[in-house]
Motif scaffolding. Structure first.
Motif, PDB file in Angstrom:
ATOM      1  N   ILE A  34      -4.597   2.395   1.051  1.00 32.61           N
ATOM      2  CA  ILE A  34      -4.646   1.351   0.100  1.00 32.61           C
ATOM      3  C   ILE A  34      -3.427   0.756  -0.320  1.00 32.61           C
ATOM      4  O   ILE A  34      -3.303  -0.558  -0.567  1.00 32.61           O
ATOM      5  CB  ILE A  34      -5.391   1.827  -1.303  1.00 32.61           C
ATOM      6  N   ALA A  35      -2.380   1.532  -0.586  1.00 33.89           N
ATOM      7  CA  ALA A  35      -1.092   1.107  -1.209  1.00 33.89           C
ATOM      8  C   ALA A  35      -0.286   0.238   0.066  1.00 33.89           C
ATOM      9  O   ALA A  35       0.254  -0.789  -0.185  1.00 33.89           O
ATOM     10  CB  ALA A  35      -0.200   2.321  -1.250  1.00 33.89           C
ATOM     11  N   ILE A  36      -0.674   0.701   1.246  1.00 33.73           N
ATOM     12  CA  ILE A  36       0.070  -0.179   2.398  1.00 33.73           C
ATOM     13  C   ILE A  36      -0.492  -1.427   2.515  1.00 33.73           C
ATOM     14  O   ILE A  36       0.072  -2.624   2.648  1.00 33.73           O
ATOM     15  CB  ILE A  36      -0.150   0.554   3.631  1.00 33.73           C
ATOM     16  N   HIS A  37      -1.878  -1.402   2.235  1.00 36.77           N
ATOM     17  CA  HIS A  37      -2.668  -2.833   2.442  1.00 36.77           C
ATOM     18  C   HIS A  37      -2.287  -3.354   1.218  1.00 36.77           C
ATOM     19  O   HIS A  37      -2.096  -4.995   1.184  1.00 36.77           O
ATOM     20  CB  HIS A  37      -4.142  -2.735   2.368  1.00 36.77           C
ATOM     21  N   LEU A  38      -2.208  -3.198  -0.008  1.00 41.05           N
ATOM     22  CA  LEU A  38      -1.716  -3.948  -0.938  1.00 41.05           C
ATOM     23  C   LEU A  38      -0.340  -4.501  -1.226  1.00 41.05           C
ATOM     24  O   LEU A  38      -0.304  -5.940  -1.189  1.00 41.05           O
ATOM     25  CB  LEU A  38      -1.685  -2.973  -2.407  1.00 41.05           C
ATOM     26  N   ALA A  39       0.583  -3.702  -0.516  1.00 45.37           N
ATOM     27  CA  ALA A  39       1.703  -4.480  -0.165  1.00 45.37           C
ATOM     28  C   ALA A  39       1.774  -5.390   0.923  1.00 45.37           C
ATOM     29  O   ALA A  39       2.538  -6.227   0.713  1.00 45.37           O
ATOM     30  CB  ALA A  39       2.625  -3.171   0.089  1.00 45.37           C
ATOM     31  N   SER A  40       1.470  -5.171   2.099  1.00 48.59           N
ATOM     32  CA  SER A  40       1.118  -6.181   2.981  1.00 48.59           C
ATOM     33  C   SER A  40       0.297  -7.615   2.556  1.00 48.59           C
ATOM     34  O   SER A  40       0.675  -8.484   2.767  1.00 48.59           O
ATOM     35  CB  SER A  40       0.501  -5.771   4.089  1.00 48.59           C
ATOM     36  N   THR A  41      -0.681  -7.188   1.608  1.00 50.95           N
ATOM     37  CA  THR A  41      -1.190  -8.657   1.196  1.00 50.95           C
ATOM     38  C   THR A  41      -0.453  -9.231   0.157  1.00 50.95           C
ATOM     39  O   THR A  41      -0.579 -10.559   0.253  1.00 50.95           O
ATOM     40  CB  THR A  41      -2.599  -7.930   0.705  1.00 50.95           C
ATOM     41  N   PHE A  42       0.003  -8.509  -0.801  1.00 51.26           N
ATOM     42  CA  PHE A  42       0.590  -9.176  -1.964  1.00 51.26           C
ATOM     43  C   PHE A  42       2.005  -9.140  -2.084  1.00 51.26           C
ATOM     44  O   PHE A  42       2.602  -9.928  -2.865  1.00 51.26           O
ATOM     45  CB  PHE A  42       0.150  -8.628  -3.143  1.00 51.26           C
ATOM     46  N   VAL A  43       2.741  -8.553  -1.099  1.00 57.49           N
ATOM     47  CA  VAL A  43       4.193  -8.426  -1.353  1.00 57.49           C
ATOM     48  C   VAL A  43       5.002  -9.304  -0.286  1.00 57.49           C
ATOM     49  O   VAL A  43       6.020 -10.096  -0.116  1.00 57.49           O
ATOM     50  CB  VAL A  43       4.782  -7.106  -1.489  1.00 57.49           C
ATOM     51  N   LEU A  44       4.355  -9.192   0.995  1.00 59.39           N
ATOM     52  CA  LEU A  44       4.998  -9.641   2.435  1.00 59.39           C
ATOM     53  C   LEU A  44       4.507 -11.194   2.497  1.00 59.39           C
ATOM     54  O   LEU A  44       3.415 -11.286   2.095  1.00 59.39           O
ATOM     55  CB  LEU A  44       4.356  -8.950   3.512  1.00 59.39           C
ATOM     56  N   ASN A  45       5.484 -11.982   2.744  1.00 61.87           N
ATOM     57  CA  ASN A  45       4.991 -13.388   3.074  1.00 61.87           C
ATOM     58  C   ASN A  45       4.536 -13.512   4.509  1.00 61.87           C
ATOM     59  O   ASN A  45       4.266 -12.413   5.355  1.00 61.87           O
ATOM     60  CB  ASN A  45       6.287 -14.310   3.057  1.00 61.87           C
ATOM     61  N   PRO A  46       4.160 -14.439   5.044  1.00 57.37           N
ATOM     62  CA  PRO A  46       3.382 -14.503   6.300  1.00 57.37           C
ATOM     63  C   PRO A  46       4.264 -14.184   7.456  1.00 57.37           C
ATOM     64  O   PRO A  46       3.889 -13.377   8.444  1.00 57.37           O
ATOM     65  CB  PRO A  46       3.147 -16.226   6.316  1.00 57.37           C
ATOM     66  N   PHE A  85      -2.883   2.932   9.895  1.00 53.99           N
ATOM     67  CA  PHE A  85      -2.568   2.453   8.423  1.00 53.99           C
ATOM     68  C   PHE A  85      -2.485   1.066   7.995  1.00 53.99           C
ATOM     69  O   PHE A  85      -2.281   0.651   6.911  1.00 53.99           O
ATOM     70  CB  PHE A  85      -1.026   3.186   8.073  1.00 53.99           C
ATOM     71  N   LEU A  86      -2.749   0.126   8.990  1.00 53.52           N
ATOM     72  CA  LEU A  86      -2.968  -1.022   8.732  1.00 53.52           C
ATOM     73  C   LEU A  86      -4.376  -1.653   8.883  1.00 53.52           C
ATOM     74  O   LEU A  86      -5.148  -1.147   9.559  1.00 53.52           O
ATOM     75  CB  LEU A  86      -2.053  -1.979   9.777  1.00 53.52           C
ATOM     76  N   HIS A  87      -4.628  -2.612   8.030  1.00 55.67           N
ATOM     77  CA  HIS A  87      -6.070  -3.117   8.178  1.00 55.67           C
ATOM     78  C   HIS A  87      -6.049  -4.645   7.997  1.00 55.67           C
ATOM     79  O   HIS A  87      -5.286  -5.510   7.613  1.00 55.67           O
ATOM     80  CB  HIS A  87      -6.893  -2.515   6.911  1.00 55.67           C
ATOM     81  N   ALA A  88      -6.978  -4.972   8.620  1.00 54.96           N
ATOM     82  CA  ALA A  88      -7.239  -6.574   8.576  1.00 54.96           C
ATOM     83  C   ALA A  88      -7.631  -7.319   7.465  1.00 54.96           C
ATOM     84  O   ALA A  88      -7.530  -8.566   6.951  1.00 54.96           O
ATOM     85  CB  ALA A  88      -8.218  -7.142   9.981  1.00 54.96           C
ATOM     86  N   GLY A  89      -8.138  -6.579   6.386  1.00 56.88           N
ATOM     87  CA  GLY A  89      -8.879  -7.286   5.062  1.00 56.88           C
ATOM     88  C   GLY A  89      -9.571  -5.978   4.443  1.00 56.88           C
ATOM     89  O   GLY A  89      -9.441  -4.794   4.895  1.00 56.88           O
ATOM     90  N   TRP A  90      -9.926  -6.338   3.362  1.00 59.60           N
ATOM     91  CA  TRP A  90     -10.190  -5.431   2.282  1.00 59.60           C
ATOM     92  C   TRP A  90     -11.875  -4.763   2.588  1.00 59.60           C
ATOM     93  O   TRP A  90     -11.740  -3.448   2.388  1.00 59.60           O
ATOM     94  CB  TRP A  90     -10.583  -5.908   0.772  1.00 59.60           C
ATOM     95  N   ASP A  91     -12.512  -5.542   3.235  1.00 56.15           N
ATOM     96  CA  ASP A  91     -13.862  -4.800   3.811  1.00 56.15           C
ATOM     97  C   ASP A  91     -13.295  -3.976   5.028  1.00 56.15           C
ATOM     98  O   ASP A  91     -13.947  -2.850   5.057  1.00 56.15           O
ATOM     99  CB  ASP A  91     -14.486  -6.155   4.283  1.00 56.15           C
ATOM    100  N   HIS A  92     -12.475  -4.422   5.886  1.00 56.41           N
ATOM    101  CA  HIS A  92     -12.244  -3.170   6.798  1.00 56.41           C
ATOM    102  C   HIS A  92     -11.620  -1.920   6.273  1.00 56.41           C
ATOM    103  O   HIS A  92     -11.854  -0.847   6.651  1.00 56.41           O
ATOM    104  CB  HIS A  92     -11.063  -3.898   7.568  1.00 56.41           C
TER     105      HIS A  92
END
Length: 244
Positions: A34-46, A85-92
């Motif tokens: 969850i933490a990795i997906h949070l960071a990739s979604t809200f911290v990283l730019n495109p 450890f990577l996911h395409a979206g929150w549903d995934h």
């Protein structure tokens, strides 16, 4: 100082029972996902998200490109594991976390958090291997914990449907619960519950490639990672088994 005679001495206070009895190892692994997906979604730019996929997603086509640039295959050392450890979206992510909680729990309680994590990573690599065999020239990449979670599912099937073993203590005569034995591959298919669960699970995942043909959907599910991970966990779990 007086004591309340209605309060038992040296008795722990009665509190509410915990709602979730989730083993710590699973909670930590789910928290990392969850933490990795949070960071990739809200911290990283495109651009950062593209770099994250480039360095940590699993892309078999790198093997083909090695003829042009040998250094391009270096990420294949870690991406068979890191892609989980990577996911395409929150549903995934949430689907994988829910499946993790269900099937990693019996594995942790039987073997411990360390073996569970090793099985998760080896199964992720097994899923990546089958994905590579079937998509080598497709230039697609693989992300998601599905392969690792499928491996934990395959591992749990080897014992979760087996009868509980009970022995008699040689000195006291007390009945002692030993747990469930690890079934052989043959025994998995002899037991009706484990047989049908295994066949239905494999059948559903093997049928995934037919979904776009029948429905016209563009749904992309890495069924190869599911089957490869399941097979890895199903076969490798016996390496962690201890004799009763």
């Amino acid at each position: 100082m007086s004591e309340n005679p209605q309060t038992p001495v040296n008795q722990p206070p009665q509190g509410p029972e915990p709602i979730f009895l989730l083993p710590a190892g699973i909670a930590v692994l789910a928290g990392v996902l969850i933490a990795i997906h949070l960071a990739s979604t809200f911290v990283l730019n495109p651009d950062g998200q593209v770099q994250l996929l480039f360095w940590f997603a699993f892309q078999p086509y790198r093997i083909v490109l090695a003829e042009v640039d040998p250094t391009i295959v270096i990420p294949l050392i870690w991406t068979p594991f890191s892609h989980a450890f990577l996911h395409a979206g929150w549903d995934h992510l949430l689907i994988n976390v829910a499946w993790l909680v269900i099937f990693a729990t019996p594995v942790v309680r039987r073997y411990g958090a360390g073996p569970m994590l090793v099985l998760f990573l080896l199964s992720a690599a097994g899923g990546a291997a089958l994905f590579a065999v079937t998509t080598l020239y497709s230039q697609v990449y693989l992300i998601g914990a599905s392969g690792g979670v499928a491996g934990l599912t395959g591992a749990a099937i080897r014992f979760m449907f087996q009868p509980v073993l009970v022995a008699t203590h040689p000195e006291t005569g007390e009945r002692v619960v030993l747990g469930r034995r690890l079934a052989s591959i043959r025994d998995v298919f002899v037991n009706p519950r484990s047989r049908w669960f295994t066949l239905i699970w494999i059948g559903l995942n093997a049928a995934v490639p037919l979904v776009p043909l029948l429905t016209g959907s563009s749904l992309a599910i890495a069924w190869q990672a599911h089957l490869g991970g399941f097979l890895a966990g199903f076969l490798l779990v016996q390496l962690f088994e201890r004799k009763l």
